[in-house]
Design a protein around this motif. Structure first.
Motif, PDB file in Angstrom:
ATOM      1  N   ARG A 154     -56.619  53.037 -33.262  1.00 18.44           N
ATOM      2  CA  ARG A 154     -56.045  53.152 -34.705  1.00 18.44           C
ATOM      3  C   ARG A 154     -57.029  52.875 -35.726  1.00 18.44           C
ATOM      4  N   LEU A 155     -57.849  51.829 -35.788  1.00 24.81           N
ATOM      5  CA  LEU A 155     -58.808  51.377 -36.983  1.00 24.81           C
ATOM      6  C   LEU A 155     -59.778  52.226 -37.075  1.00 24.81           C
ATOM      7  N   GLY A 156     -60.508  52.769 -35.728  1.00 23.66           N
ATOM      8  CA  GLY A 156     -61.587  53.566 -35.728  1.00 23.66           C
ATOM      9  C   GLY A 156     -61.114  54.979 -36.336  1.00 23.66           C
ATOM     10  N   GLU A 157     -59.957  55.438 -36.301  1.00 21.22           N
ATOM     11  CA  GLU A 157     -59.232  56.551 -36.644  1.00 21.22           C
ATOM     12  C   GLU A 157     -59.180  56.228 -38.152  1.00 21.22           C
ATOM     13  N   VAL A 158     -58.680  55.309 -38.575  1.00 15.30           N
ATOM     14  CA  VAL A 158     -58.497  55.031 -40.021  1.00 15.30           C
ATOM     15  C   VAL A 158     -59.905  55.149 -40.933  1.00 15.30           C
ATOM     16  N   TYR A 184     -53.293  49.027 -43.446  1.00 14.38           N
ATOM     17  CA  TYR A 184     -52.332  47.826 -43.127  1.00 14.38           C
ATOM     18  C   TYR A 184     -51.208  47.930 -43.844  1.00 14.38           C
ATOM     19  N   PHE A 185     -51.466  47.889 -45.104  1.00 13.57           N
ATOM     20  CA  PHE A 185     -50.120  47.925 -46.086  1.00 13.57           C
ATOM     21  C   PHE A 185     -49.358  48.927 -45.961  1.00 13.57           C
ATOM     22  N   GLU A 186     -49.659  50.074 -45.578  1.00 14.20           N
ATOM     23  CA  GLU A 186     -49.038  51.443 -45.141  1.00 14.20           C
ATOM     24  C   GLU A 186     -48.349  50.802 -44.029  1.00 14.20           C
ATOM     25  N   ASP A 187     -49.016  50.704 -42.881  1.00 12.06           N
ATOM     26  CA  ASP A 187     -48.190  50.097 -41.469  1.00 12.06           C
ATOM     27  C   ASP A 187     -47.283  48.990 -41.724  1.00 12.06           C
ATOM     28  N   LEU A 188     -47.564  48.123 -42.652  1.00 13.90           N
ATOM     29  CA  LEU A 188     -46.766  46.905 -42.892  1.00 13.90           C
ATOM     30  C   LEU A 188     -45.335  47.522 -43.537  1.00 13.90           C
ATOM     31  N   ALA A 189     -45.213  48.459 -44.398  1.00 17.75           N
ATOM     32  CA  ALA A 189     -44.101  49.031 -44.742  1.00 17.75           C
ATOM     33  C   ALA A 189     -43.259  49.692 -44.191  1.00 17.75           C
ATOM     34  N   MET A 213     -47.732  48.104 -33.975  1.00 16.79           N
ATOM     35  CA  MET A 213     -49.056  47.926 -33.786  1.00 16.79           C
ATOM     36  C   MET A 213     -49.581  46.398 -34.706  1.00 16.79           C
ATOM     37  N   LEU A 214     -48.629  46.079 -35.791  1.00 14.77           N
ATOM     38  CA  LEU A 214     -49.010  45.198 -36.227  1.00 14.77           C
ATOM     39  C   LEU A 214     -48.141  43.686 -35.754  1.00 14.77           C
ATOM     40  N   GLY A 215     -47.472  44.074 -34.532  1.00 12.26           N
ATOM     41  CA  GLY A 215     -46.731  42.859 -34.168  1.00 12.26           C
ATOM     42  C   GLY A 215     -45.236  43.000 -34.094  1.00 12.26           C
ATOM     43  N   PHE A 216     -44.711  43.882 -34.863  1.00 13.09           N
ATOM     44  CA  PHE A 216     -43.230  44.001 -34.990  1.00 13.09           C
ATOM     45  C   PHE A 216     -42.670  44.630 -33.864  1.00 13.09           C
ATOM     46  N   SER A 217     -42.141  43.635 -33.206  1.00 11.61           N
ATOM     47  CA  SER A 217     -41.700  44.312 -31.610  1.00 11.61           C
ATOM     48  C   SER A 217     -40.375  43.808 -31.296  1.00 11.61           C
ATOM     49  N   GLY A 218     -39.666  42.903 -32.177  1.00  7.71           N
ATOM     50  CA  GLY A 218     -38.215  42.306 -31.746  1.00  7.71           C
ATOM     51  C   GLY A 218     -38.701  40.960 -30.963  1.00  7.71           C
TER      52      GLY A 218
END
Length: 199
Positions: free
Chosen positions: A68-72, A90-95, A100-105
């Motif tokens: 992911r980060l290399g592609e960005v 990062y802020f796009e993914d956070l929104a 991939m930022l750890g939001f998994s439940g």
């Protein structure tokens, strides 16, 4: 993607979903590959063909995570610096409350936190991500600078990832976590920019 590839992808996802459910209910170390195969209605070899490592049944987006980060950085707009691109993404993914930022439940976070094997694999994946990012950065600068920049960037992502996991385990919901993470991410990326300017 052709029909055959779509079916393979569907089978892979179904196996991963069933495995994650079994691991969440019984514990990662208590469930065997054979039990996953039986529950999914496939041969054990089918499971291992899709997932050579048991840990990757849980961390099934590891390839996308690593890349992911290399592609960005590689796909950024003309004139945008690598660090600016990483910050924006990062802020796009956070929104989106991206996994991939750890939001998994909470159940998934508990599964990871409760397994030394999964935690070790997660550390490995972060290290592989750092290597992949450094390889992309090295297209534009020397290898040492690329490695140093990648190490700093991954340290920021790892710290923020751990914070998401910590808050998930503490019972906060995704919106609460995202609200708390925003100022922390600003602080982290500002520090990253200062490091880059000092080099």
């Amino acid at each position: 993607m052709g029909l055959r590839d779509r079916r393979k992808q569907q089978t892979r996802q179904e196996i991963s979903d069933i495995a994650t459910r079994l691991f969440t209910e019984h514990g990662f170390d208590e469930v065997t590959i054979a039990q996953v195969a039986a529950a999914a209605g496939v041969a054990k070899m089918t499971v291992t063909n899709h997932f050579p490592r048991k840990e990757d049944l849980v961390l099934d987006i590891h390839e996308e995570f690593i890349a992911r980060l290399g592609e960005v950085v590689a796909g950024r707009a003309s004139g945008e610096s690598p660090l600016a691109a990483l910050r924006r993404a990062y802020f796009e993914d956070l929104a989106r409350r991206d996994a991939m930022l750890g939001f998994s439940g909470p159940s998934f976070a508990r599964l990871i936190a409760g397994s030394p094997t999964l935690l070790a694999r997660l550390r490995e994946i972060h290290e592989e991500r750092e290597t992949a990012l450094a390889a992309v950065l090295a297209r534009e600068t020397d290898e040492f600078t690329a490695a140093l920049t990648a190490a700093h960037a991954i340290a920021v992502h790892r710290a923020l990832f751990r914070e998401v996991q910590r808050r998930t385990l503490a019972g906060q919901d995704a919106d609460e976590i995202a609200a708390a993470l925003e100022p922390l991410a600003v602080q982290a990326f500002d520090a990253l920019q200062r490091l880059a300017e000092a080099d």
